[in-house]
Design a protein around this motif. Structure first.
Motif, short mmCIF file in Angstrom:
data_model
loop_
_atom_site.label_atom_id
_atom_site.label_comp_id
_atom_site.label_asym_id
_atom_site.label_seq_id
_atom_site.Cartn_x
_atom_site.Cartn_y
_atom_site.Cartn_z
N ARG A 57 2.36 -3.54 -45.13
CA ARG A 57 1.65 -4.50 -45.98
C ARG A 57 2.58 -5.09 -47.03
O ARG A 57 2.58 -6.30 -47.27
CB ARG A 57 0.46 -3.81 -46.66
CG ARG A 57 -0.39 -4.75 -47.51
CD ARG A 57 -1.35 -4.00 -48.41
NE ARG A 57 -0.69 -3.20 -49.42
CZ ARG A 57 -0.13 -3.70 -50.52
NH1 ARG A 57 -0.16 -5.01 -50.76
NH2 ARG A 57 0.46 -2.90 -51.39
N ARG A 58 3.41 -4.24 -47.61
CA ARG A 58 4.29 -4.71 -48.68
C ARG A 58 5.42 -5.59 -48.13
O ARG A 58 5.84 -6.55 -48.79
CB ARG A 58 4.85 -3.52 -49.46
CG ARG A 58 3.75 -2.76 -50.21
CD ARG A 58 4.30 -1.66 -51.08
NE ARG A 58 5.13 -2.18 -52.16
CZ ARG A 58 5.69 -1.42 -53.09
NH1 ARG A 58 5.50 -0.11 -53.07
NH2 ARG A 58 6.43 -1.96 -54.04
N LEU A 59 5.91 -5.28 -46.95
CA LEU A 59 6.92 -6.13 -46.33
C LEU A 59 6.37 -7.53 -46.07
O LEU A 59 7.03 -8.54 -46.35
CB LEU A 59 7.38 -5.52 -45.00
CG LEU A 59 8.42 -4.42 -45.05
CD1 LEU A 59 8.65 -3.85 -43.65
CD2 LEU A 59 9.74 -4.94 -45.62
N ALA A 65 5.39 -13.27 -44.60
CA ALA A 65 4.97 -13.24 -43.20
C ALA A 65 3.52 -12.77 -43.11
O ALA A 65 3.04 -12.00 -43.95
CB ALA A 65 5.87 -12.30 -42.40
N ALA A 66 2.82 -13.22 -42.08
CA ALA A 66 1.44 -12.78 -41.89
C ALA A 66 1.38 -11.30 -41.57
O ALA A 66 0.49 -10.59 -42.04
CB ALA A 66 0.77 -13.60 -40.78
N ARG A 67 2.35 -10.83 -40.76
CA ARG A 67 2.32 -9.42 -40.34
C ARG A 67 3.73 -8.84 -40.28
O ARG A 67 4.70 -9.55 -40.02
CB ARG A 67 1.69 -9.31 -38.94
CG ARG A 67 0.22 -9.70 -38.88
CD ARG A 67 -0.70 -8.57 -39.31
NE ARG A 67 -0.60 -7.44 -38.40
CZ ARG A 67 -1.24 -7.36 -37.22
NH1 ARG A 67 -2.01 -8.36 -36.81
NH2 ARG A 67 -1.13 -6.27 -36.47
N LEU A 227 8.80 -9.09 -38.03
CA LEU A 227 7.97 -9.98 -38.84
C LEU A 227 7.48 -11.13 -37.97
O LEU A 227 8.24 -11.66 -37.14
CB LEU A 227 8.78 -10.56 -40.00
CG LEU A 227 9.49 -9.59 -40.94
CD1 LEU A 227 10.27 -10.38 -42.00
CD2 LEU A 227 8.50 -8.65 -41.59
N THR A 228 6.23 -11.53 -38.15
CA THR A 228 5.71 -12.67 -37.41
C THR A 228 4.50 -13.25 -38.13
O THR A 228 3.81 -12.53 -38.87
CB THR A 228 5.32 -12.28 -35.97
OG1 THR A 228 4.88 -13.45 -35.27
CG2 THR A 228 4.22 -11.23 -35.94
N GLY A 271 10.61 4.17 -47.64
CA GLY A 271 10.61 2.72 -47.74
C GLY A 271 9.71 2.20 -48.85
O GLY A 271 10.05 1.23 -49.54
N CYS A 272 8.56 2.83 -49.04
CA CYS A 272 7.65 2.40 -50.11
C CYS A 272 8.30 2.56 -51.48
O CYS A 272 8.18 1.69 -52.35
CB CYS A 272 6.34 3.18 -50.03
SG CYS A 272 5.28 2.73 -48.63
N ALA A 273 9.00 3.68 -51.65
CA ALA A 273 9.69 3.89 -52.93
C ALA A 273 10.82 2.87 -53.12
O ALA A 273 11.05 2.39 -54.23
CB ALA A 273 10.25 5.31 -52.99
#
Length: 384
Positions: A57-59, A65-67, A227-228, A271-273
């Motif tokens: 979600r954060r990326l 990007a949508a997703r 990403l797309t 990755g979240c951190a």
């Protein structure tokens, strides 16, 4: 003073030395340990968990990007991206000769054939003008399919690379792809945090691959993402990278030869951190680049590589380009700086020089060859 000694002197102005300075080491200054402990305590450490969902979600939010679909590494991300975009055994995939080997490997894993193209000096990415000139003579579109006139194989995709984090001229490349019925799949492995004309890299093609290896701007240890903006394509990627398992309460049903590529939850926790610190990493790296640019200004034959016009780069790997007679000093600069404790590296060996890819189709590569001969990467970690 010779060029090698002068180059070292300029580096020492930027990074007064205390011990060995790596090319690019990760920075852990946030909640990494806390989130890793929480992940372990939850027992959800494999490919299902709240951190994977949060990281994706954060990326998507950061890049626009949508997703985003998180996977085990950047090479796997590019492989599955090419797969879902229709690349099959026997197809050709256009890509720069100046790239890390993973770009070519990802196509090779699908049974496709890399087709190497030249770069432009001011972006280090694929040259859209020379690519078009090459396709005029080397390819034709027949019944909506671009074919290599010499081999007869379909040219299915173009994979431009944002080299060292600097955005290539991807808009012009997209126009070439449109004119030749070629799918654009970006290799954005190095460019998280880089924008071209206000749009984040990785959002210009049908999909793109990002890497979170230990030497990237943020890391999940090992990891990557696709990403797309295509929701259906994202669903397909998620399905294929989860062994193509059909949801069911207890039965194991699979409807395709999928991949076991999903990112483990424990990697996503890291990755979240890291995402919490991404803006700070970018700012620190841009400040470091400014200091390098000032230090190397005026050194004859040595040009610091700056972001292309209209772009905002993450400066993932800082670089200088040797020009003129200074090209002959490359090995001396590498030896002098490394002996002094500064890890410097040349660019990658061009792909067509590697034994497994030497027979692949390619255009003339004069710029890529000049860049290969003259590029030196400098220490670039955000912690510097």
């Amino acid at each position: 003073m010779d060029v090698a000694r002068q180059a070292l002197d300029r580096m020492q102005q930027v990074l007064p030395q205390e011990g060995f300075i790596p090319l690019h080491e990760p920075t852990f200054g946030g909640a990494e340990t806390e989130l890793l402990i929480k992940c372990v305590e939850s027992t959800f450490v494999s490919s299902v968990g709240a951190y994977v969902d949060e990281f994706e979600r954060r990326l998507a939010e950061f890049t626009g990007a949508a997703r985003a679909v998180a996977v085990v590494n950047g090479t796997a991300a590019l492989q599955v991206a090419l797969d879902v975009c229709g690349v099959e055994r026997g197809d050709e995939v256009l890509m720069p000769a100046l790239t890390f080997v993973a770009t070519a490997n990802a196509a090779s894993y699908l049974g496709a054939v890399p087709h190497f193209v030249d770069s432009e000096e001011h972006t280090f990415g694929v040259d859209p003008v020379r690519l078009r000139e090459h396709l005029v003579s080397a390819a034709e579109v027949r019944d909506g399919v671009c074919l290599n006139r010499s081999t007869g194989r379909p040219i299915r995709a173009l994979v431009p690379v944002h080299v060292f984090g600097h955005p290539c001229d991807v808009e012009a490349l997209a126009e070439v792809c449109d004119d030749y019925s070629i799918t654009l799949v970006e290799d954005a492995a190095e460019s998280l945090g880089s924008w071209r004309d206000g749009t984040h890299t990785g959002r210009f093609g049908r999909c793109s691959a990002v890497s979170f290896n230990g030497n990237k701007i943020i890391t999940t240890g090992g990891g990557g993402a696709v990403l797309t903006n295509d929701e259906a394509l994202a669903d397909r990627i998620r399905h294929l990278t989860t062994t193509a398992k059909v949801p069911h309460k207890w039965e194991y049903r699979h409807d395709a030869a999928g991949y076991n590529f999903r990112m483990p939850n424990i990697n996503a926790a890291l990755g979240c951190a890291q995402m919490d610190q991404l803006e700070g990493f970018i700012a620190a790296k841009r400040t470091l680049a400014e200091r390098y640019a000032q230090a190397f200004d005026g050194l004859d034959g040595v040009r610091f590589v700056t972001e292309p016009a209209g772009c905002r780069s993450n400066y993932w790997l800082n670089a200088v380009l040797l020009e003129g007679d200074a090209v002959a000093t490359r090995e001396a600069i590498l030896e002098t700086t490394n002996a002094a404790g500064y890890m410097t590296r040349p660019a990658w060996q061009l792909m067509h020089r590697l034994p497994m890819y030497e027979a692949c189709p390619r255009m003339e590569l004069p710029v890529a060859e000049r860049l290969e001969a003259g590029v030196i990467n400098l220490p670039s970690g955000a912690g510097l």
